[in-house]
Design an enzyme around this catalytic site. Sequence first.
Site, PDB file in Angstrom:
ATOM      1  N   CYS A   1      10.936   9.695   8.893  1.00  0.00           N
ATOM      2  CA  CYS A   1      11.444   9.646  10.251  1.00  0.00           C
ATOM      3  C   CYS A   1      10.404   8.988  11.166  1.00  0.00           C
ATOM      4  O   CYS A   1       9.229   9.332  11.123  1.00  0.00           O
ATOM      5  CB  CYS A   1      11.779  11.002  10.854  1.00  0.00           C
ATOM      6  SG  CYS A   1      13.052  11.879   9.965  1.00  0.00           S
TER       7      CYS A   1
ATOM      8  N   LYS B   1       7.368   0.926  -9.474  1.00  0.00           N
ATOM      9  CA  LYS B   1       7.626  -0.190  -8.563  1.00  0.00           C
ATOM     10  C   LYS B   1       8.980  -0.817  -8.868  1.00  0.00           C
ATOM     11  O   LYS B   1       9.776  -1.097  -7.995  1.00  0.00           O
ATOM     12  CB  LYS B   1       6.499  -1.210  -8.755  1.00  0.00           C
ATOM     13  CG  LYS B   1       6.089  -2.030  -7.601  1.00  0.00           C
ATOM     14  CD  LYS B   1       5.064  -1.437  -6.691  1.00  0.00           C
ATOM     15  CE  LYS B   1       5.429  -0.104  -6.109  1.00  0.00           C
ATOM     16  NZ  LYS B   1       4.362   0.626  -5.569  1.00  0.00           N
TER      17      LYS B   1
ATOM     18  N   TRP C   1      15.263   9.896   8.259  1.00  0.00           N
ATOM     19  CA  TRP C   1      15.305  10.072   6.804  1.00  0.00           C
ATOM     20  C   TRP C   1      15.794  11.496   6.627  1.00  0.00           C
ATOM     21  O   TRP C   1      15.067  12.451   6.902  1.00  0.00           O
ATOM     22  CB  TRP C   1      13.903   9.898   6.220  1.00  0.00           C
ATOM     23  CG  TRP C   1      13.843   9.892   4.734  1.00  0.00           C
ATOM     24  CD1 TRP C   1      13.993   8.816   3.911  1.00  0.00           C
ATOM     25  CD2 TRP C   1      13.595  11.020   3.871  1.00  0.00           C
ATOM     26  NE1 TRP C   1      13.864   9.203   2.601  1.00  0.00           N
ATOM     27  CE2 TRP C   1      13.622  10.543   2.548  1.00  0.00           C
ATOM     28  CE3 TRP C   1      13.369  12.376   4.081  1.00  0.00           C
ATOM     29  CZ2 TRP C   1      13.435  11.360   1.439  1.00  0.00           C
ATOM     30  CZ3 TRP C   1      13.174  13.205   2.983  1.00  0.00           C
ATOM     31  CH2 TRP C   1      13.202  12.693   1.684  1.00  0.00           C
TER      32      TRP C   1
ATOM     33  N   ARG D   1       9.801   4.115   8.052  1.00  0.00           N
ATOM     34  CA  ARG D   1       9.575   5.551   7.877  1.00  0.00           C
ATOM     35  C   ARG D   1      10.853   6.322   7.568  1.00  0.00           C
ATOM     36  O   ARG D   1      10.822   7.496   7.224  1.00  0.00           O
ATOM     37  CB  ARG D   1       8.946   6.134   9.144  1.00  0.00           C
ATOM     38  CG  ARG D   1       7.608   5.541   9.479  1.00  0.00           C
ATOM     39  CD  ARG D   1       7.088   6.154  10.752  1.00  0.00           C
ATOM     40  NE  ARG D   1       6.820   7.562  10.559  1.00  0.00           N
ATOM     41  CZ  ARG D   1       5.669   8.042  10.121  1.00  0.00           C
ATOM     42  NH1 ARG D   1       4.682   7.232   9.831  1.00  0.00           N
ATOM     43  NH2 ARG D   1       5.500   9.331   9.982  1.00  0.00           N
TER      44      ARG D   1
ATOM     45  N   LYS E   1       8.481   5.559   3.670  1.00  0.00           N
ATOM     46  CA  LYS E   1       7.093   5.140   3.441  1.00  0.00           C
ATOM     47  C   LYS E   1       6.122   6.316   3.473  1.00  0.00           C
ATOM     48  O   LYS E   1       5.204   6.400   2.681  1.00  0.00           O
ATOM     49  CB  LYS E   1       6.716   4.112   4.513  1.00  0.00           C
ATOM     50  CG  LYS E   1       5.295   3.599   4.422  1.00  0.00           C
ATOM     51  CD  LYS E   1       5.191   2.469   3.444  1.00  0.00           C
ATOM     52  CE  LYS E   1       3.799   1.947   3.274  1.00  0.00           C
ATOM     53  NZ  LYS E   1       3.591   1.520   1.864  1.00  0.00           N
TER      54      LYS E   1
ATOM     55  N   ASN F   1      10.662  15.055  13.896  1.00  0.00           N
ATOM     56  CA  ASN F   1      10.286  14.614  12.556  1.00  0.00           C
ATOM     57  C   ASN F   1       9.667  15.819  11.871  1.00  0.00           C
ATOM     58  O   ASN F   1       8.732  16.408  12.388  1.00  0.00           O
ATOM     59  CB  ASN F   1       9.266  13.463  12.689  1.00  0.00           C
ATOM     60  CG  ASN F   1       8.600  13.112  11.368  1.00  0.00           C
ATOM     61  OD1 ASN F   1       9.113  13.427  10.303  1.00  0.00           O
ATOM     62  ND2 ASN F   1       7.452  12.455  11.456  1.00  0.00           N
ATOM     63  N   GLY F   2      10.216  16.225  10.714  1.00  0.00           N
ATOM     64  CA  GLY F   2       9.690  17.396  10.019  1.00  0.00           C
ATOM     65  C   GLY F   2      10.800  18.370   9.678  1.00  0.00           C
ATOM     66  O   GLY F   2      11.975  17.986   9.624  1.00  0.00           O
TER      67      GLY F   2
ATOM     68  N   GLU G   1       2.852   3.048 -12.932  1.00  0.00           N
ATOM     69  CA  GLU G   1       2.978   2.518 -11.576  1.00  0.00           C
ATOM     70  C   GLU G   1       3.925   1.308 -11.569  1.00  0.00           C
ATOM     71  O   GLU G   1       4.769   1.169 -10.687  1.00  0.00           O
ATOM     72  CB  GLU G   1       1.594   2.160 -11.012  1.00  0.00           C
ATOM     73  CG  GLU G   1       1.552   1.252  -9.803  1.00  0.00           C
ATOM     74  CD  GLU G   1       2.351   1.754  -8.590  1.00  0.00           C
ATOM     75  OE1 GLU G   1       2.789   2.912  -8.570  1.00  0.00           O
ATOM     76  OE2 GLU G   1       2.567   0.932  -7.671  1.00  0.00           O
TER      77      GLU G   1
ATOM     78  N   HIS H   1       6.775   9.041 -30.287  1.00  0.00           N
ATOM     79  CA  HIS H   1       7.054  10.478 -30.225  1.00  0.00           C
ATOM     80  C   HIS H   1       8.302  10.794 -29.405  1.00  0.00           C
ATOM     81  O   HIS H   1       8.487  11.917 -28.980  1.00  0.00           O
ATOM     82  CB  HIS H   1       5.840  11.220 -29.640  1.00  0.00           C
ATOM     83  CG  HIS H   1       4.602  11.043 -30.446  1.00  0.00           C
ATOM     84  ND1 HIS H   1       4.492  11.469 -31.750  1.00  0.00           N
ATOM     85  CD2 HIS H   1       3.420  10.431 -30.157  1.00  0.00           C
ATOM     86  CE1 HIS H   1       3.292  11.167 -32.218  1.00  0.00           C
ATOM     87  NE2 HIS H   1       2.624  10.527 -31.270  1.00  0.00           N
TER      88      HIS H   1
ATOM     89  N   GLU I   1      11.998   1.620  -8.078  1.00  0.00           N
ATOM     90  CA  GLU I   1      12.239   1.973  -6.673  1.00  0.00           C
ATOM     91  C   GLU I   1      12.818   0.824  -5.862  1.00  0.00           C
ATOM     92  O   GLU I   1      13.554   1.056  -4.917  1.00  0.00           O
ATOM     93  CB  GLU I   1      11.025   2.609  -6.003  1.00  0.00           C
ATOM     94  CG  GLU I   1       9.849   1.711  -5.754  1.00  0.00           C
ATOM     95  CD  GLU I   1       8.646   2.451  -5.158  1.00  0.00           C
ATOM     96  OE1 GLU I   1       8.812   3.483  -4.510  1.00  0.00           O
ATOM     97  OE2 GLU I   1       7.516   1.970  -5.353  1.00  0.00           O
TER      98      GLU I   1
END
Length: 591
Positions: free
Chosen positions: A2, A473, A76, A28, A586, A102-103, A469, A492, A476
């Site tokens: 947010c 990437k 968000w 955000r 983000k 926000n929160g 990573e 395995h 996402e």
Amino acid sequence: MCGIFAYFGPKEKAADIVLKGLKKLEYRGYDSWGIAAKQKDGRIYIEKHVGKISEVISLEDSLTSPSHLAIGHSRWATHGGVTQFNAHPHADENNKVVIVHNGIFENYAELKQELIEDACLFSSETDSEVLAHLIAKNMDEGFEKAFQKAISRLKGRYAVLAICEDEDKLIAARRGSPLIIGQGEDTYFVASDVPAFLAYTKEVMYLDDEQMVVITKDGATFSSLESGKTIKKRLISIDWEVEEAEKGEYPHFMIKEIMEQKDTLSRTINTAEAKLNEIAKLISRSDRAYIIGCGTAGYVAHIGEYLFAEIANKEVIMRPASEFHLSARFLTEQSVVIAISQSGETADTLEALKLAMNAGAKIVSIVNVESSTMARISDKILPIKAGPEKAVASTKATTAQIAILTLLAHASANKLDEGRQLLIQTMGSINDMLNPRYEDHITSIAGNIMNVQDIMVIGRGISHPVAMEAAMKMKEVSYIHTEGFAGGELKHGPIALIEEGVPSVVIAPDDNFKNEILSNAMELKARGALIIGVSPENAEVFDYWIKTPSAKHANAITHIIPLQILAYKLAVLRQHNPDMPRNLAKSVTVK
Ligand code: G6P
């Protein structure tokens, strides 16, 4: 998570100033947005929508009179689906008090019940709306008192802004989520992040946890939420440039930031020797050293674990920050916790650091945003100086963090100069690598695999976290299911997923694991996989080869960059916006 933004000043286009600022914070959160503008006639105009804000040009025509005070929010979703009703701002039923948040208000359910019994009418499913009603209930005591009373009843993490019809005031408060006050001539901005107002001012004041600020035309007054006592703030000049926070000639921030890696490492290389040595000493004297982070920063932490072991023969244990509670019980005052974070505001990492602080352990943070909460609560900071990173998927901050860990590991082994030399050479090879022909080659590979269902990525040694990573990437931004594994783990279980044509990225730097990872590539190929080798040398097993510079202990840097490009190209070819992947944000400021 947010974005919130407010303007209070002499200009009479507050709604449009906030609209412009919100666009800069859209990274955000971007599932819905809204703005509330206080008009000259006293009334508050609210507009909110589902979807991205990017296309909207102006709101001024909708206002009945000019506005000098406005608040905005880009969301968000946490509580309540993505609907226009749930978008912020939220108001009481008479539109007298308007807030953005926000929160998460953890005790919102009981407060909402109480307010409903008190005949308040709710128009959203959010936790946030309770704040508007709580303030409105006590407005006969004045806006400021009503705000303080309301906020004292809320549990959880928040950054909030509030305005009201009766008074010409903007009130902001924070507990756990960032809020920065920008100060121009007779003008104030309040935002979750600096880029929102960078075009107007670089003079800022930071609101700390448990503090509020009341802004009127006469100035800004800061105070403690708990004691009500006034707090003096220092004006700080920040050194970010407006252009750094803009896309410029690039179609997306992600590719701009990937290309910036030609330069970002040079700033990291210049990190002061004394500082690195001091932190290295702290680590080598510690009884236990942990390295933590979330998401990409978590994979960087994992890479750091390898760097300390391989360069300095020192065990620094990696933990995902959200699971750090497992190790926190073993911390003592002699322990060190290294936190990796781009934003310095990730709630899970901050929460882990709280555990470390409670145990008296020393905290070192490796962050991009130097003014962040994480930086401010740390005993030592190593800023990575990558400049503003706007794309949700981290790229330039990632390699800058790896670079600083490379230096720190070298400092721990008393060979900092060697580390610097290595990074200087690595920078040269990144410069050579990042040319249009290289990008075209990766684009053509992306074109050949863009319609697949699954992609595998494998690596051994330090290339194991690099593989994870890279997989993150790709998934996402392209939404192709991608998994990263340790080469040795393949047999395995994961190998069961391999069938004819499954693209498998094999990270094969010039290191001790090269032969073994090439054997794993053979095992994949024998089962029909299409092998994309990422390596300094071509190998028979590769169907496609992405050439990488051989960079010794900096291999993680030179091998992740082409895979960042592959992820970007896959997203663009599949017509997704790589800067704003669905469901992500983000900076995640909720647990
Ligand atoms: C979010 C982002 C990730 C990022 C993670 C940690 O989940 O979507 O890209 O890696 O937060 O962020 P930080 O700011 O702590 O590095």
